[in-house]
Design an enzyme around this catalytic site. Structure first.
Site, PDB file in Angstrom:
ATOM      1  N   CYS A  31      90.425   5.592  52.067  1.00 28.39           N
ATOM      2  CA  CYS A  31      91.505   6.411  52.649  1.00 28.39           C
ATOM      3  C   CYS A  31      92.064   7.408  51.650  1.00 28.39           C
ATOM      4  CB  CYS A  31      92.646   5.506  53.124  1.00 28.39           C
ATOM      5  SG  CYS A  31      92.121   4.231  54.208  1.00 28.39           S
TER       6      CYS A  31
HETATM    7  N1  SAJ Z   1      97.001   2.965  43.440  1.00 34.63           N
HETATM    8  C1  SAJ Z   1      97.532   3.382  42.224  1.00 34.63           C
HETATM    9  N2  SAJ Z   1      98.884   3.435  42.066  1.00 34.63           N
HETATM   10  C2  SAJ Z   1      99.745   3.114  43.088  1.00 34.63           C
HETATM   11  C3  SAJ Z   1      99.188   2.699  44.330  1.00 34.63           C
HETATM   12  C4  SAJ Z   1      97.828   2.636  44.483  1.00 34.63           C
HETATM   13  O1  SAJ Z   1      96.786   3.685  41.290  1.00 34.63           O
HETATM   14  O2  SAJ Z   1     100.960   3.144  42.886  1.00 34.63           O
HETATM   15  C5  SAJ Z   1      95.547   2.933  43.621  1.00 34.63           C
HETATM   16  C6  SAJ Z   1      95.034   1.551  43.984  1.00 34.63           C
HETATM   17  O3  SAJ Z   1      94.685   0.827  42.834  1.00 34.63           O
HETATM   18  C7  SAJ Z   1      93.794   1.888  44.841  1.00 34.63           C
HETATM   19  C8  SAJ Z   1      94.171   3.203  45.511  1.00 34.63           C
HETATM   20  O4  SAJ Z   1      95.234   3.762  44.732  1.00 34.63           O
HETATM   21  O5  SAJ Z   1      92.669   2.102  44.027  1.00 34.63           O
HETATM   22  C9  SAJ Z   1      94.615   3.058  46.967  1.00 34.63           C
HETATM   23  O6  SAJ Z   1      95.607   2.075  46.963  1.00 34.63           O
HETATM   24  P1  SAJ Z   1      96.482   1.800  48.300  1.00 34.63           P
HETATM   25  O7  SAJ Z   1      97.529   0.774  48.020  1.00 34.63           O
HETATM   26  O8  SAJ Z   1      96.929   3.092  48.862  1.00 34.63           O
HETATM   27  O9  SAJ Z   1      95.419   1.045  49.188  1.00 34.63           O
HETATM   28  P2  SAJ Z   1      94.659   1.559  50.464  1.00 34.63           P
HETATM   29  O10 SAJ Z   1      93.657   2.585  50.189  1.00 34.63           O
HETATM   30  O11 SAJ Z   1      94.221   0.327  51.161  1.00 34.63           O
HETATM   31  O12 SAJ Z   1      95.781   2.290  51.249  1.00 34.63           O
HETATM   32  C10 SAJ Z   1      96.238   1.812  52.479  1.00 34.63           C
HETATM   33  C11 SAJ Z   1      96.236   3.052  53.247  1.00 34.63           C
HETATM   34  N3  SAJ Z   1      95.392   2.760  54.350  1.00 34.63           N
HETATM   35  C12 SAJ Z   1      94.894   3.722  55.135  1.00 34.63           C
HETATM   36  O13 SAJ Z   1      95.238   4.856  55.018  1.00 34.63           O
HETATM   37  C13 SAJ Z   1      93.892   3.331  56.147  1.00 34.63           C
HETATM   38  C14 SAJ Z   1      97.615   3.451  53.641  1.00 34.63           C
HETATM   39  O14 SAJ Z   1      97.994   2.741  54.814  1.00 34.63           O
HETATM   40  C15 SAJ Z   1      98.689   3.243  52.639  1.00 34.63           C
HETATM   41  O15 SAJ Z   1      98.826   4.410  51.918  1.00 34.63           O
HETATM   42  C16 SAJ Z   1      98.426   2.083  51.709  1.00 34.63           C
HETATM   43  O16 SAJ Z   1      97.472   1.226  52.330  1.00 34.63           O
HETATM   44  C17 SAJ Z   1      99.691   1.288  51.415  1.00 34.63           C
HETATM   45  O17 SAJ Z   1     100.762   1.737  51.821  1.00 34.63           O
HETATM   46  O18 SAJ Z   1      99.567   0.246  50.798  1.00 34.63           O
END
Ligand code: SAJ
Length: 427
Positions: A263
């Site tokens: 995503c």
């Molecule tokens: N990450 C960072 N720093 C942060 C947060 C995340 O480096 O502060 C990295 C994570 O390690 C990962 C990537 O970013 O590699 C994505 O992390 P994520 O928590 O956004 O995980 P996702 O990709 O599962 O994001 C999902 C998203 N899902 C979809 O769009 C289908 C979205 O719902 C949200 O942005 C996110 O979950 C959420 O809110 O947790």
């Protein structure tokens, strides 16, 4: 005409049984919907039905979901929900291959009165420019009158123990009011969460893209700060946590060795490319993507600096990267920055291995202990619980000499007190 059947009793068909489609199909089944799940990947159907390949028969009902790869079953549904992948090509342009194929198959089976809902994340304008033209051309039916179209972008947070398909608030847009009303009726028949209608399909498409661009930009912001503050001797985590005491207008994000998943590192490119059609350059989105994509290279730099500080030449160092998944405690490793880190390290040395408890098939050793025993340098790429809970004494016991903590998830003080080199991302 299928649009006369009350939505709760009308059959639903989910196209694409991945991390979005299958939980949706299960939720519909648990709410007494007659639901069919269609996936072109028979291996996926076998995995879901947990039946060996030779004993799976299409149409088998598993946990209330009829599983099939036969698109003819689409004809029997009142509501068809599209949950297919929308990745990017290697040049970062949107890849609509899965969507156009699924839409063509639906068009060939489209029936008057059906409601077609797209859940996959797409650029603003995709329903109007791709989905509807294909459906109308293949079926000869008119969208909005002969059949109905809505967009309800998926929201799911893999690994989240609280937010799930049933309780995550959703937004819905329709090609017209009747389509919107039918979509709201469909989702309210099995969701416990709030449903927010928006004015158009384009607005609904834009909402999801904006959500994830917001996240990518904010992660890029703290990643850039981490690199800057590490040069100034400022601990970025302390600064973020202190800033987060402000009860309004600040949302903490945290630096790390990169941004992975299907995503966040993908969706901004859908908006960047679409805006180019209108002569607009999303310079901020593009820069945020570059900052986040450069974090694996920054991690290599931290490894090199750490090796210099402990006096161990890179050529003599045995390096183990812990974590292949893109985020903690899940298996998914799509777009994982770990892969980019490993590729860059392998350009510099042959002495690098990986270990991930969720990816034993891609791990050099089958246990964490054997990985630690054969490494001078440990790089934390994913904050799996198994890694966060490693006692410092274990690093000492296995003579680990340097730890590069790509997720700032270990105890820096205990590690340095044990005489082991430590590098964090901004700490
Ligand atoms: N990450 C960072 N720093 C942060 C947060 C995340 O480096 O502060 C990295 C994570 O390690 C990962 C990537 O970013 O590699 C994505 O992390 P994520 O928590 O956004 O995980 P996702 O990709 O599962 O994001 C999902 C998203 N899902 C979809 O769009 C289908 C979205 O719902 C949200 O942005 C996110 O979950 C959420 O809110 O947790």
């Amino acid at each position: 005409m299928t649009d006369t059947i009350p939505i709760l009793k009308s059959p639903a068909c989910i196209i694409g049984l991945g991390y979005v489609g299958y939980p949706l199909a299960q939720l519909l089944a648990s709410n007494n919907h007659d639901v069919t799940g269609i996936d072109i990947n028979v291996d996926r159907l076998h995995a879901i039905s947990s039946k060996p390949r030779n004993s799976f028969t299409t149409g088998v009902v598993h946990k209330g979901v009829k599983l099939s790869n036969n698109p003819d079953l689409i004809k029997d549904a009142s509501t068809v929900v599209i949950c297919v992948p929308t990745p990017v090509h290697s040049d970062k342009t949107p890849n609509y291959e899965y969507l156009t194929k699924a839409t063509t198959v639906i068009g060939n089976n489209l029936q008057p009165g059906q409601l077609i809902i797209l859940e996959s994340t797409v650029s603003p304008g995709t329903c109007d420019d791709i989905l509807i033209p294909i459906l109308e051309k293949v079926s000869g039916l008119q969208a909005g009158t002969d059949f109905y179209v809505a967009h309800c972008p998926e929201r799911i947070n893999p690994g989240d123990s609280y937010w799930n398909t049933a309780n995550i608030p959703r937004i819905v847009g329709g090609i017209n009011q009747k389509s919107l009303d039918k979509a709201l009726e469909f989702y309210s028949s099995f969701l416990t969460s709030a449903l927010t209608p928006v004015a158009t399909l384009k607005e609904a498409e834009a909402v999801k893209i904006v959500e994830n661009c917001f996240r990518d930009i904010n992660i890029a912001f703290v990643n850039e700060l981490a690199v800057s503050f590490s040069k100034q001797g400022i601990n970025i985590i302390n600064v973020i946590n202190a800033a987060a005491t402000k009860p309004f207008a600040f949302l903490p994000h945290y630096p790390g060795m990169g941004v992975g998943g299907h995503c966040i590192p993908v969706d901004p490119y859908y908006l960047i490319e679409k805006a180019k059609d209108y002569g607009f350059d999303h310079s901020l989105l593009t820069l945020a993507r570059k900052i986040n994509s450069d974090m694996p290279a920054y991690t290599v730099q931290l490894i090199q600096e750490g090796l210099e500080e402990i006096g161990l030449p890179l050529a003599d160092a045995r390096i183990a990267v812990l974590g292949l998944s893109y985020k903690a405690n899940i298996e998914d490793d799509r777009e994982s920055p770990s892969h980019h880190l490993l590729a860059q390290l392998q350009q510099l040395t042959n002495n690098v291995i990986a270990y991930d408890p969720f990816h034993k098939e891609k791990s050099a050793n089958h246990t964490l202990a054997s990985t630690l025993a054969h490494a001078d340098v440990i790089v934390i790429a994913t904050a799996h619980d198994e890694f966060v809970s490693i006692p410092t004494i274990d690093f000492k016991k296995h003579s680990v000499r340097l730890i590069v903590d790509g997720r700032n998830c270990l105890n820096k003080h205990a590690i340095t007190q044990a005489g082991i080199g430590y590098k964090g991302v901004g700490i």
